[in-house]
Enzyme design. Structure first.
Site, PDB file in Angstrom:
ATOM      1  N   CYS A 266      13.307  18.970   9.748  1.00 54.23           N
ATOM      2  CA  CYS A 266      13.261  19.754   8.498  1.00 54.23           C
ATOM      3  C   CYS A 266      14.619  20.058   7.899  1.00 54.23           C
ATOM      4  O   CYS A 266      14.868  19.727   6.735  1.00 54.23           O
ATOM      5  CB  CYS A 266      12.535  21.072   8.731  1.00 54.23           C
ATOM      6  SG  CYS A 266      10.778  20.872   8.883  1.00 54.23           S
TER       7      CYS A 266
HETATM    8  C1  UDX Z   1      12.889  24.672  11.259  1.00 53.87           C
HETATM    9  C2  UDX Z   1      12.522  26.037  10.644  1.00 53.87           C
HETATM   10  O1  UDX Z   1      12.844  27.071  11.586  1.00 53.87           O
HETATM   11  C3  UDX Z   1      11.047  26.073  10.260  1.00 53.87           C
HETATM   12  O2  UDX Z   1      10.757  27.313   9.609  1.00 53.87           O
HETATM   13  C4  UDX Z   1      10.748  24.895   9.294  1.00 53.87           C
HETATM   14  O3  UDX Z   1       9.370  24.866   8.952  1.00 53.87           O
HETATM   15  C5  UDX Z   1      11.161  23.572   9.938  1.00 53.87           C
HETATM   16  O4  UDX Z   1      12.552  23.633  10.350  1.00 53.87           O
HETATM   17  P1  UDX Z   1      12.576  23.470  13.622  1.00 53.87           P
HETATM   18  O5  UDX Z   1      13.273  22.302  13.009  1.00 53.87           O
HETATM   19  O6  UDX Z   1      11.351  23.236  14.429  1.00 53.87           O
HETATM   20  O7  UDX Z   1      12.165  24.542  12.488  1.00 53.87           O
HETATM   21  O8  UDX Z   1      13.658  24.166  14.588  1.00 53.87           O
HETATM   22  P2  UDX Z   1      14.481  25.530  14.721  1.00 53.87           P
HETATM   23  O9  UDX Z   1      14.046  26.210  15.953  1.00 53.87           O
HETATM   24  O10 UDX Z   1      14.499  26.323  13.474  1.00 53.87           O
HETATM   25  O11 UDX Z   1      15.954  24.928  14.995  1.00 53.87           O
HETATM   26  C6  UDX Z   1      16.584  24.009  14.096  1.00 53.87           C
HETATM   27  C7  UDX Z   1      17.937  23.561  14.612  1.00 53.87           C
HETATM   28  O12 UDX Z   1      18.894  24.612  14.509  1.00 53.87           O
HETATM   29  C8  UDX Z   1      17.952  23.125  16.083  1.00 53.87           C
HETATM   30  O13 UDX Z   1      18.738  21.944  16.193  1.00 53.87           O
HETATM   31  C9  UDX Z   1      18.610  24.305  16.794  1.00 53.87           C
HETATM   32  O14 UDX Z   1      19.279  23.910  17.980  1.00 53.87           O
HETATM   33  C10 UDX Z   1      19.601  24.775  15.737  1.00 53.87           C
HETATM   34  N1  UDX Z   1      19.992  26.197  15.859  1.00 53.87           N
HETATM   35  C11 UDX Z   1      19.056  27.177  15.697  1.00 53.87           C
HETATM   36  C12 UDX Z   1      21.329  26.525  16.104  1.00 53.87           C
HETATM   37  O15 UDX Z   1      22.200  25.660  16.242  1.00 53.87           O
HETATM   38  N2  UDX Z   1      21.668  27.851  16.161  1.00 53.87           N
HETATM   39  C13 UDX Z   1      20.770  28.867  15.998  1.00 53.87           C
HETATM   40  O16 UDX Z   1      21.176  30.039  16.076  1.00 53.87           O
HETATM   41  C14 UDX Z   1      19.418  28.513  15.767  1.00 53.87           C
END
Ligand code: UDX
Length: 428
Positions: A266
């Site tokens: 996403c």
């Molecule tokens: C995300 C959104 O959270 C969700 O609402 C949308 O519908 C789709 O995209 P998702 O891709 O499943 O969901 O993962 P998420 O848990 O949000 O993490 C996304 C990325 O950010 C991951 O690579 C994670 O490692 C990274 N991340 C997250 C960080 O580097 N730091 C953080 O503090 C949080």
């Protein structure tokens, strides 16, 4: 209520199973016969906690899958959950969604009652008016009883079912009171025992809310990474700094984990799509462009830290973690991909490990070595980069003793530093 869901990919399968669980009769429609068969057997075509249980309970009962659009006119509302993959310039490819929108219109061309077609797929605001509404109406011909709405989805991989069943907010994008009311009826059973905020708006604003939501979160992480890189230059711990700023309600403690950056299906796609859509309007979204730039830079900074300790040419480097985040085997836009590419460019010999994501990465990079445990990856390695925060990496200890030179560059603050290893955090 009878709901038809077109598309049984990640979002379509999840919402179809969850709507059935809310007590609706659901027909899932997909062109792929294998997926249809899998669903009718009560199994999930995707791996997501809780989904198999829901499908086992409701398949053949409240949930039926088919390749035919026959059920569309009999249903009260149709959700379009078709993928919108990225084009090379970051914009979204609407081809498959547009075809499904037209086919849905055709299916309800002779329907007497009003019908609501709700877009679940992530699409840019202008494309609703210029591509999707026209496609539905082209299919429906003379029938003016068809309304197009938008109900964006905020599911996270790994917790999609629970995110659906206990959302923070529901966004109802409709062009009439009737459309809004219909969306209320769809979600009524969920709202009976769950308190979620409801946003009533028009379809274009609903679509922008989805992009703004994801762009904001991705930018938050990139900002934290930018600040984290400055912390590192000052020999400070970004996590200590972020813990303090997270105490400010206006900032919140969530999404403040700095490191190797964001990936997944996403954030990268949506940030690039909204940038491309802004360019179409001759607007340069400077912050969003920097958001992508900082994210691209993090694996490079990790490599630089590693190169401070290890001569990379011919060195054996262990890559720990291949999935874009823990609890999934999804490697789409995983930070492990640029990490491996950079290591290859430097002439390193790569040995990779992930508890579940080895197979997809093997398809992407068939020419590197894969092993079945972190211990095996570390054995004899000249250095390691930690890319995914799998819990099991937090308990690594004596395994580091088998490394030829115990250099650990942690991109997720997951490894417990110990005296015997040279440990570098990316932003701490
Ligand atoms: C995300 C959104 O959270 C969700 O609402 C949308 O519908 C789709 O995209 P998702 O891709 O499943 O969901 O993962 P998420 O848990 O949000 O993490 C996304 C990325 O950010 C991951 O690579 C994670 O490692 C990274 N991340 C997250 C960080 O580097 N730091 C953080 O503090 C949080």
């Amino acid at each position: 209520m009878h709901i038809t869901v077109i598309g049984s990919g990640y979002v379509g399968t999840t919402i179809a199973a969850c709507f059935a669980d809310l007590g609706h009769d659901v027909t899932a429609i997909d062109i792929d016969e294998e997926i249809v068969e899998t669903l009718n057997d009560g199994q999930s075509p995707i791996s997501e906690p809780g989904l198999d249980d829901l499908l086992e309970t409701h398949a053949g009962n409240r949930l039926e899958a088919t390749t035919s659009y026959d059920a569309v006119p009999e249903s009260d509302v149709t959700f379009l959950a078709i993928g919108t993959p990225s084009n090379d310039d970051g914009s979204i490819d609407l081809g498959a969604l547009e075809a499904a929108a037209e086919a849905t219109g055709e299916a309800v061309a002779d329907k007497d009652e009003r019908h609501l077609v709700v877009i679940k797929s992530t699409v840019t605001p202008p494309s609703i008016e210029t591509v999707l509404e026209p496609a539905v109406h082209r299919g429906a011909g003379e029938n003016e009883n068809i309304e197009v709405g938008m109900n964006p989805e905020f599911l996270r991989e790994g917790s999609a079912v629970s995110d659906f069943l206990s959302p923070d907010k529901l966004v109802f994008g409709a062009s009439s009171e009737w459309g809004t009311d219909r969306l209320h009826t769809v979600f009524e059973p969920l709202l009976e025992d769950h308190d979620a905020d409801i946003v009533e708006t028009d379809p274009q604003t609903a679509s922008m809310i989805k992009y703004a939501n994801n762009a904001f979160l991705a930018s938050k992480i990139s900002l934290v990474n930018d600040l984290g890189n400055i912390c590192k230059e000052f020999d400070l711990d970004a996590y200590e700094v972020m813990e303090a700023i997270g105490l400010d309600d206006r900032i919140s403690e969530q999404f403040l984990r700095s490191g190797v950056g964001w990936g997944g299906s996403c954030f990268p796609k949506d940030v690039n799509a909204i940038i491309a859509a802004a360019h179409e309007e001759d607007y340069d979204p400077a912050v969003l462009e920097a958001t992508v730039e900082v994210n691209d830079r993090q694996p490079e900074r990790m490599l630089e830290l590693l190169a401070d300790h290890v001569d990379l040419e011919g060195a054996r480097i262990a890559v720990l973690g291949l999935a874009f985040k823990p609890q999934t085997d999804d490697i789409r836009n995983s930070r492990a991909i640029p990490m491996i590419e950079l290591l290859k460019e430097q002439g390193a010999e790569i040995v990779a490990y992930d508890p579940v994501a080895v197979d997809p990465m093997q398809e992407r990079f068939p020419d590197i070595e894969y092993v079945s445990s972190a211990a095996d990856a570390l054995d004899g390695a000249d250095g390691t980069v930690v890319v995914t925060d799998w819990d099991e990496f937090a308990t690594l200890d004596e395994e580091f003793d088998t490394m030829a030179t115990p250099v650990v560059i942690d991109g997720r603050r997951i490894v417990q530093p110990r005296d015997e290893i040279t440990y570098e955090g990316l932003t701490w």
